[in-house]
Design a protein around this motif. Structure first.
Motif, PDB file in Angstrom:
ATOM      1  N   PHE A 137      50.424  50.455 -57.635  1.00 20.73           N
ATOM      2  CA  PHE A 137      49.425  50.775 -58.655  1.00 20.73           C
ATOM      3  C   PHE A 137      48.708  49.499 -59.069  1.00 20.73           C
ATOM      4  N   GLY A 138      47.445  49.640 -59.443  1.00 22.32           N
ATOM      5  CA  GLY A 138      46.657  48.522 -59.925  1.00 22.32           C
ATOM      6  C   GLY A 138      45.630  49.002 -60.924  1.00 22.32           C
ATOM      7  N   VAL A 139      44.648  48.142 -61.194  1.00 24.88           N
ATOM      8  CA  VAL A 139      43.625  48.486 -62.174  1.00 24.88           C
ATOM      9  C   VAL A 139      42.219  48.396 -61.596  1.00 24.88           C
ATOM     10  N   SER A 140      42.088  47.985 -60.330  1.00 28.56           N
ATOM     11  CA  SER A 140      40.784  47.875 -59.678  1.00 28.56           C
ATOM     12  C   SER A 140      40.719  48.860 -58.513  1.00 28.56           C
ATOM     13  N   LYS A 141      39.520  49.084 -58.021  1.00 28.17           N
ATOM     14  CA  LYS A 141      39.377  50.023 -56.915  1.00 28.17           C
ATOM     15  C   LYS A 141      39.940  49.414 -55.635  1.00 28.17           C
ATOM     16  N   PRO A 142      40.619  50.216 -54.806  1.00 23.12           N
ATOM     17  CA  PRO A 142      41.157  49.699 -53.539  1.00 23.12           C
ATOM     18  C   PRO A 142      40.066  49.570 -52.489  1.00 23.12           C
ATOM     19  N   SER A 143      40.369  48.828 -51.438  1.00 22.39           N
ATOM     20  CA  SER A 143      39.422  48.675 -50.335  1.00 22.39           C
ATOM     21  C   SER A 143      39.204  50.008 -49.637  1.00 22.39           C
ATOM     22  N   ARG A 144      37.937  50.283 -49.287  1.00 20.82           N
ATOM     23  CA  ARG A 144      37.626  51.507 -48.532  1.00 20.82           C
ATOM     24  C   ARG A 144      37.721  51.284 -47.027  1.00 20.82           C
ATOM     25  N   ARG A 145      37.693  50.007 -46.593  1.00 22.01           N
ATOM     26  CA  ARG A 145      37.556  49.714 -45.178  1.00 22.01           C
ATOM     27  C   ARG A 145      38.836  49.820 -44.383  1.00 22.01           C
ATOM     28  N   ARG A 146      39.941  49.438 -44.994  1.00 21.28           N
ATOM     29  CA  ARG A 146      41.172  49.301 -44.227  1.00 21.28           C
ATOM     30  C   ARG A 146      42.338  49.778 -45.043  1.00 21.28           C
TER      31      ARG A 146
END
Length: 321
Positions: free
Chosen positions: A304-313
């Motif tokens: 879990f985090g607070v920023s958006k995850p990477s869409r690429r990989r």
């Protein structure tokens, strides 16, 4: 779960060697540049989140978790999210989780029957029981096998990912904006001839994660893990104090003697246990995986985090495709 102190001797030092670090950093530059183009906010996080003052400033922006009534039962019973978050704030790790047998069996079956990708390379695809044959075929040591996005087809893994306790703990610890960013399963394989370069990967030395400003990761063993099966190691308290030398560098991996010498041998935890054993940690604290020596280890992570995850990989994949 069994926990023990880990000696800062030759074994850990061999795991924590620094060979090839600058070559690895150079090889990641294309990935870093693409991360920056996709999300310009990545760069200040990457540069500043490794420092305690900037991390503390970002933690001040966290909104307290709102009180929400649980609409369904957790597979982890009556564990209290706020109590777990309190222990995480103190030591950086909570080791008291246990998966139900049906979930263990479901994920293990998926992992045995689904091809994985060796050493983070999608060109090295094989079934886990064919590991030794794959090493002969690809003419290289293979220390790990990741399933990447294929895990999202495993109903048992999704049940863990969506269990209400995990999000509750994340919200209590990270703040109300906590969100799911990673779900992955992977094998760690024993191999007779790993190269220095393979053993010097950051995951096999003490390191901290910089995926986000504020993070939390749940780990679960899906196979029995003893001292010979690649146990996870964590340094208690290192999530909220950091040697200045370890802040003013772009490196996240550091030699064992430096880490143990500064944070104390008494704070080094080696986590072993039977299949289903789980723990949750703040991955900004120093930690590492150790190489499996005699038998494969199957592991799951939900982050879990607070920023958006990477869409690429998919998480853990170090290359730009």
């Amino acid at each position: 779960m069994q926990r023990s102190s880990t000696p800062a001797g030759q074994d850990l030092e061999a795991i924590s060697r620094n060979g090839g670090v600058f070559r690895r950093m150079a090889s990641r530059i294309p990935t870093y540049m693409t991360d920056l183009r996709e999300n310009p906010a990545w760069l200040p996080m990457f540069l500043l989140a490794r420092t305690i003052p900037f991390r503390k400033a970002h933690w001040l922006t966290a909104k307290p978790a709102a009180i929400v009534s649980r609409t369904r039962d957790s597979m982890f019973g009556d564990l209290k999210a706020d109590a777990i978050a309190t222990e995480l704030k103190r030591s950086g790790i909570y080791p008291g989780l246990k998966l139900p047998n049906a979930i263990i069996e479901g994920i293990a079956r998926f992992a045995r029957e689904t091809p994985c990708f060796g050493n983070f390379d999608r060109k090295l695809e094989f079934l886990p029981q064919d590991h030794q044959e794959a090493e002969r075929l690809f003419r290289r040591a293979i220390l790990s096998g990741h399933h990447y996005e294929r895990v999202l087809k495993c109903d048992a893994a999704i049940a863990v990912q969506q269990d209400p306790l995990l999000l509750e703990v994340a919200r209590h610890y990270l703040g109300d904006g906590a969100k799911l960013i990673t779900t992955r399963t992977w094998w760690s394989f024993p191999t007779s001839s790993p190269s220095d370069a393979e053993l010097s990967r950051a995951s096999f030395k003490f390191h901290f994660d910089l995926d986000d400003w504020r993070m939390l990761k749940f780990f679960f063993y899906l196979s029995d893990v003893d001292e010979e099966a690649g146990p996870h190691v964590y340094v208690r308290g290192s999530h909220n104090r950091r040697r200045l030398k370890h802040q003013l560098t772009l490196l996240v991996g550091h030699p064992a003697h430096e880490v143990v010498g500064f944070y104390g041998q008494q704070n080094v935890m080696t986590l072993t246990g039977g299949a289903g054993t789980g723990f949750v940690e703040d991955p900004f604290g120093f930690h590492m995986g150790t190489p499996a020596k005699t038998k494969p280890r199957l592991m799951m992570e939900v982050g879990f985090g607070v920023s958006k995850p990477s869409r690429r990989r998919f998480h853990g994949e170090p290359v730009v495709r």
